[in-house]
Design a protein around this motif. Structure first.
Motif, PDB file in Angstrom:
ATOM      1  N   ARG A   1      71.267  13.943   1.744  1.00 23.58           N
ATOM      2  CA  ARG A   1      69.907  13.455   1.999  1.00 23.58           C
ATOM      3  C   ARG A   1      69.780  11.961   1.750  1.00 23.58           C
ATOM      4  N   LEU A   2      70.387  11.486   0.680  1.00 25.44           N
ATOM      5  CA  LEU A   2      70.305  10.059   0.365  1.00 25.44           C
ATOM      6  C   LEU A   2      71.040   9.218   1.401  1.00 25.44           C
ATOM      7  N   ALA A   3      72.170   9.719   1.894  1.00 28.60           N
ATOM      8  CA  ALA A   3      72.884   8.996   2.942  1.00 28.60           C
ATOM      9  C   ALA A   3      72.051   8.917   4.211  1.00 28.60           C
ATOM     10  N   VAL A   4      71.348   9.998   4.529  1.00 30.78           N
ATOM     11  CA  VAL A   4      70.530  10.037   5.743  1.00 30.78           C
ATOM     12  C   VAL A   4      69.405   9.009   5.686  1.00 30.78           C
ATOM     13  N   ILE A   5      68.642   8.995   4.600  1.00 32.06           N
ATOM     14  CA  ILE A   5      67.487   8.091   4.570  1.00 32.06           C
ATOM     15  C   ILE A   5      67.918   6.630   4.547  1.00 32.06           C
TER      16      ILE A   5
ATOM     17  N   HIS B   1      63.291  12.018   2.465  1.00 24.26           N
ATOM     18  CA  HIS B   1      63.576  11.822   1.041  1.00 24.26           C
ATOM     19  C   HIS B   1      62.907  12.904   0.191  1.00 24.26           C
ATOM     20  N   THR B   2      61.900  13.588   0.750  1.00 23.37           N
ATOM     21  CA  THR B   2      61.237  14.659   0.007  1.00 23.37           C
ATOM     22  C   THR B   2      62.010  15.975   0.088  1.00 23.37           C
ATOM     23  N   GLY B   3      63.005  16.041   0.963  1.00 22.39           N
ATOM     24  CA  GLY B   3      63.793  17.261   1.104  1.00 22.39           C
ATOM     25  C   GLY B   3      64.013  17.611   2.555  1.00 22.39           C
ATOM     26  N   PHE B   4      65.050  18.392   2.826  1.00 19.47           N
ATOM     27  CA  PHE B   4      65.376  18.767   4.195  1.00 19.47           C
ATOM     28  C   PHE B   4      64.441  19.830   4.761  1.00 19.47           C
TER      29      PHE B   4
ATOM     30  N   VAL C   1      65.819  19.253  10.258  1.00 17.88           N
ATOM     31  CA  VAL C   1      67.248  19.350   9.964  1.00 17.88           C
ATOM     32  C   VAL C   1      67.765  20.671  10.516  1.00 17.88           C
ATOM     33  N   VAL C   2      68.561  20.589  11.567  1.00 15.68           N
ATOM     34  CA  VAL C   2      69.110  21.784  12.213  1.00 15.68           C
ATOM     35  C   VAL C   2      70.134  22.445  11.304  1.00 15.68           C
ATOM     36  N   ASP C   3      71.024  21.642  10.740  1.00 16.98           N
ATOM     37  CA  ASP C   3      72.043  22.139   9.829  1.00 16.98           C
ATOM     38  C   ASP C   3      72.675  20.955   9.126  1.00 16.98           C
ATOM     39  N   TRP C   4      73.268  21.225   7.983  1.00 12.93           N
ATOM     40  CA  TRP C   4      74.038  20.199   7.281  1.00 12.93           C
ATOM     41  C   TRP C   4      75.204  20.884   6.582  1.00 12.93           C
ATOM     42  N   ILE C   5      76.247  20.110   6.322  1.00 12.81           N
ATOM     43  CA  ILE C   5      77.432  20.659   5.677  1.00 12.81           C
ATOM     44  C   ILE C   5      78.083  19.589   4.820  1.00 12.81           C
ATOM     45  N   SER C   6      78.627  20.008   3.698  1.00 11.98           N
ATOM     46  CA  SER C   6      79.443  19.131   2.869  1.00 11.98           C
ATOM     47  C   SER C   6      80.857  19.690   2.879  1.00 11.98           C
TER      48      SER C   6
END
Length: 378
Positions: free
Chosen positions: A149-153, A199-202, A212-217
């Protein structure tokens, strides 16, 4: 046809500046007393320790001081599951320098975070206590979702108004975060702002906002992927194996198997790998953030740089000033990840972001405190 590299380190014709009003930060001399609070963000990763100290300024912030050091915290972690005594010692030395900078600038508002190496290490809690005792800093280990999330914003300023589907990729030392965002229901002029609101959440986003369709680490970054294939001696086969192995880890990422349109799609890459590839393409013997951040590279240009790296071989990469001494041992594993991503998704361009977790941490703190004024992201 082989893309031609610009001469003399000049910016490529593909160079684009971030849109007016959306610049994340600019360098600045230290502020005078009474000019406002200072904020700090520290990112302790698998390979590097980096910190920014900044001051809010209108809708952005100015950097007052910074620190970056390769500490190789994750060396040996893949085999042992533990942080080694030597790597912890190197890291604590770097953190002591950060502590002195924080003290000298009298910083009171800060977030100091650790990522994948500390998430995975069996002795991470002991290390956190050692950091408090010997460096005087309180670090927190953040989740993969918060890291993503932080990288995205931090990349919000680079989002184009024409973008309907966005993929943000953060290639780290120990993990790689991918976030796919649907912006098709957001008004074009509001798309960068919609990214910032994440920044408030996905999940907690309003109707008509960024979805946010999907995310992965993926637990593979430049250091961990290199370690996985360290026993493969030949350069080119090792590179190919790393790239295909990384792709195999994306099977559970829903956009991996979905058909995607080329039109309206944007991929933003944020990492040392991406900025190094960009600097190499531009022929920069001395890194220049103003020429790299916001650059758009075609897939042909990226392939050209990667082929150049392979032709140099390990020794050639070690002495290449465009790559740098701290990056040469990791550049091919990072390039393998980058090549896999460009192979999978329907785009012939990559937006290069020289920004990431630290900038996201600063924006999140300043937004929570309400100190960003006249903000395009409000």
């Amino acid at each position: 046809m082989t893309p031609e590299r610009p001469r003399g380190g000049d910016a490529s014709p593909a160079q684009v500046e971030p849109e007016k009003g959306f610049r994340v930060f600019e360098s600045s001399p230290p502020p005078k007393p009474g000019q406002g609070p200072l904020y700090a963000a520290l990112d302790l990763g698998t390979n590097s320790c980096r910190m920014l100290i900044a001051q809010p300024k209108g809708s952005q912030f100015t950097v007052v001081d910074s620190f970056s050091k390769t500490v190789q915290l994750g060396v040996g972690l893949e085999a042992s599951g533990r942080l080694s005594r030597a790597s912890m010692g190197r890291t604590i030395q770097a953190l002591r320098i950060c502590q002195k900078k924080l003290e000298r600038h009298n910083v009171r508002r800060m977030r100091l975070v650790a990522t994948e190496a500390c998430r995975r290490a069996e002795n991470a809690r002991d290390f956190m206590r050692q950091v408090r005792r010997e460096a005087g800093l309180q670090l927190e280990i953040i989740t993969p979702e918060e890291e993503a999330r932080l990288a995205v914003i931090s990349c919000a300023p680079l989002v184009s108004p024409t973008t309907e589907q966005l993929l943000v990729v953060d290639i780290g030392g120990g993990s790689t975060e991918l976030v796919w965002i649907d912006l098709s229901e957001v008004e074009p002029e509001d798309r960068p702002r919609a990214i910032m609101r994440l920044h408030t959440g996905f999940d907690a986003q309003p109707v008509g906002g960024a979805r946010v369709v999907d995310w992965i680490s993926v637990p593979l970054g430049v250091a961990t992927l290199r370690d996985q294939f360290g026993d493969v001696e030949d350069d080119a086969p090792r590179f190919a194996l790393m790239s295909w192995f990384f792709e195999e880890q994306l099977a559970s990422f829903s956009p991996y198997n979905a058909l995607q349109k080329r039109e309206g799609f944007q991929i933003i890459g944020t990492s040392g790998t991406v900025t190094t590839v960009a600097a190499s393409y531009l022929g920069l013997r001395r890194y220049d953030r103003t020429k790299v951040d916001g650059l758009q590279m075609t897939s042909d240009q990226i392939d050209f740089v990667i082929r150049d790296y392979l032709s140099l071989g390990p020794e050639g990469r070690r002495t290449d000033p465009r790559i740098g001494r701290d990056r040469h041992a990791l550049i091919m594993s990072g390039a393998a990840i980058l090549q896999a991503l460009m192979r999978i998704w329907p785009t012939d361009r990559l937006s290069v972001a020289d920004r990431g977790l630290r900038e996201g941490l600063l924006y999140a703190q300043m937004t929570a405190d309400g100190v960003l004024t006249e903000g395009p992201f409000a």
